[in-house]
Design an enzyme around this catalytic site. Sequence first.
Site, PDB file in Angstrom:
ATOM      1  N   SER A 156       0.850  -1.193   0.000  1.00 39.62           N
ATOM      2  CA  SER A 156       0.000   0.000   0.000  1.00 39.62           C
ATOM      3  C   SER A 156       0.883   1.239   0.000  1.00 39.62           C
ATOM      4  O   SER A 156       2.113   1.151   0.040  1.00 39.62           O
ATOM      5  CB  SER A 156      -0.882   0.016   1.246  1.00 39.62           C
ATOM      6  OG  SER A 156      -0.092   0.339   2.376  1.00 39.62           O
ATOM      7  N   LYS A 157       0.254   2.387  -0.018  1.00 39.93           N
ATOM      8  CA  LYS A 157       0.950   3.678  -0.022  1.00 39.93           C
ATOM      9  C   LYS A 157       2.017   3.780   1.070  1.00 39.93           C
ATOM     10  O   LYS A 157       3.029   4.452   0.897  1.00 39.93           O
ATOM     11  CB  LYS A 157      -0.074   4.812   0.184  1.00 39.93           C
ATOM     12  CG  LYS A 157      -0.692   5.269  -1.118  1.00 39.93           C
ATOM     13  CD  LYS A 157       0.101   6.453  -1.707  1.00 39.93           C
ATOM     14  CE  LYS A 157      -0.115   6.606  -3.177  1.00 39.93           C
ATOM     15  NZ  LYS A 157       1.082   6.298  -3.979  1.00 39.93           N
ATOM     16  N   ARG A 158       1.745   3.105   2.176  1.00 39.05           N
ATOM     17  CA  ARG A 158       2.704   3.172   3.294  1.00 39.05           C
ATOM     18  C   ARG A 158       4.084   2.659   2.901  1.00 39.05           C
ATOM     19  O   ARG A 158       5.090   3.020   3.487  1.00 39.05           O
ATOM     20  CB  ARG A 158       2.210   2.316   4.468  1.00 39.05           C
ATOM     21  CG  ARG A 158       1.152   2.961   5.323  1.00 39.05           C
ATOM     22  CD  ARG A 158       0.763   2.055   6.461  1.00 39.05           C
ATOM     23  NE  ARG A 158       0.232   0.785   5.958  1.00 39.05           N
ATOM     24  CZ  ARG A 158       0.781  -0.397   6.167  1.00 39.05           C
ATOM     25  NH1 ARG A 158       1.875  -0.501   6.889  1.00 39.05           N
ATOM     26  NH2 ARG A 158       0.252  -1.492   5.659  1.00 39.05           N
ATOM     27  N   HIS A 159       4.107   1.796   1.891  1.00 46.77           N
ATOM     28  CA  HIS A 159       5.390   1.233   1.470  1.00 46.77           C
ATOM     29  C   HIS A 159       6.095   2.115   0.446  1.00 46.77           C
ATOM     30  O   HIS A 159       7.151   1.755  -0.055  1.00 46.77           O
ATOM     31  CB  HIS A 159       5.172  -0.162   0.873  1.00 46.77           C
ATOM     32  CG  HIS A 159       4.606  -1.139   1.848  1.00 46.77           C
ATOM     33  ND1 HIS A 159       3.290  -1.516   1.853  1.00 46.77           N
ATOM     34  CD2 HIS A 159       5.185  -1.788   2.886  1.00 46.77           C
ATOM     35  CE1 HIS A 159       3.085  -2.379   2.841  1.00 46.77           C
ATOM     36  NE2 HIS A 159       4.216  -2.546   3.484  1.00 46.77           N
ATOM     37  N   GLY A 160       5.506   3.240   0.111  1.00 48.08           N
ATOM     38  CA  GLY A 160       6.123   4.124  -0.888  1.00 48.08           C
ATOM     39  C   GLY A 160       5.286   4.133  -2.150  1.00 48.08           C
ATOM     40  O   GLY A 160       4.073   3.949  -2.089  1.00 48.08           O
TER      41      GLY A 160
END
Length: 483
Positions: free
Chosen positions: A256-260
């Site tokens: 997800s976005k949290r991973h970049g």
Amino acid sequence: MRVRFAPSPTGHLHIGGARTALFNYLFAKKYKGTFILRIEDTDELRSTDESVKSIYESMRWLGLAWDEGAMPDGTEKGAYGPYVQSVREAQGIYKKYADQLVSEGKAYHCYCSTAELDEMRKKAQLEKRPPKYEGRCRHLTDAQKKEFEAQGRKPVVRFLMADEGVTAWNDLIHKDVKFENKLLYDFIMLKASGYPTYNFACVVDDHLMEMTHIIRGDDHISNTPLQICLYKALGWQLPEFAHLSMILGSDGTRLSKRHGATSVGEYRKQGYLPETMRNYLALLGWSTADSQQIFKRGELEEKFDLKGCQKSPAIFDTVKFGWMNGEYIRMLSKAELLDMAEPYIKESGLDASASGTPLGDIVCLEQEKYKLLSEIPALIEFFFKDPVYDPEAVEKTLKKPEAPGILKGVKEIYAALPEFKEASIEAATRAYAKANGFKAGQVFHPVRVALSGRADGPTLFRMIEYLGREKTLNRLGKALTLA
Ligand code: GLU
């Protein structure tokens, strides 16, 4: 073999979607089949034309050309169109089959309001029953239907799911998959607006477009039994199903976005090559028997096979992705690398005309080291404008007591060199070190920092030649003020 990629245009093409598109593409190429792009824009609120355009663009960049489907220029290719679900809806394609199932008693109109459905869900939760639709409208009389309509209620069409039995299939990746029908539910086929839901439109289109294999992410595994029930109710032959493994971030949670960055466009911007992206995506849930990592042009198309697909989750590892991009950058010819680097240089605002050395020569100096094209402008900047001095490098080299003497001495011999070329610069620098009792490194380090601002960089004497005599002498002089 006919396969499709069927994105919902509610955003940019993300990693998972691109992997699905690639696997379908490779499968079609391998078996000389047909790869179809179908736009599933039945989510009226979230689908946008910009997303469609962005998906086209990302697919073009990745080199995933489709044989049939809507084309970026507004035309369509193929004999099974239209390939856009909203256009198909307007032609009444879905309604026809919904009406058929209703008239056969395999689907029904449901008049329950959102508030009523909420109420039922809450009650089910309290009573610890699964929160599925209980089928209140399954057997309405004509009089009851009329009354609901008189109240202004607009019905949805629901599929009448069997209460017993199992729905099973032999997935080409997950093998035997089974769902008890009592865990399935009377899903909505047509919304009150008349628009089809994903599950219904997907089955109608996959059948009418004569798909032989459905290759998609395993987030759709729970939709498949619903879709199979539809195929059976409509008397249609089932395609083969292959559900691709989930993609996780390096911490083991869903990517997800949290991973970049998660979209193809973002990776493109960072300076990944399309070839790297294809290669890396191919390895997300697929491998050859000998775990080959790098594939030459055309090799993936030849080697890809659903048999090599695993069902356990794949990890998206940005470190490995970066390493792989470096490998691909190293494989580029000088002209290709310059071509690819130029947009990034332009974007950075660097005036690349401010040098007597051809830009291609400068860009290729550190080809071995690049991982991302976007790093290049900052790494070559010092060839064109005054270096930005790294304080640590200054401290470690220019602040040494012998540094001022060395910079002055080297400046004098460089000024006197008859020819300002790599070999002569090197010979002169080494001779200077020897004559003055310095180790080579004692001279090279301060010279490098004085000229580039950095402690590391391209091979020193070629770098000096490319910088040119004028800039070199200038900077050696200026660096004296830092020493
Ligand atoms: N529109 C669906 C999605 O983007 C397609 C799923 C499928 O391939 O059936 O997830």
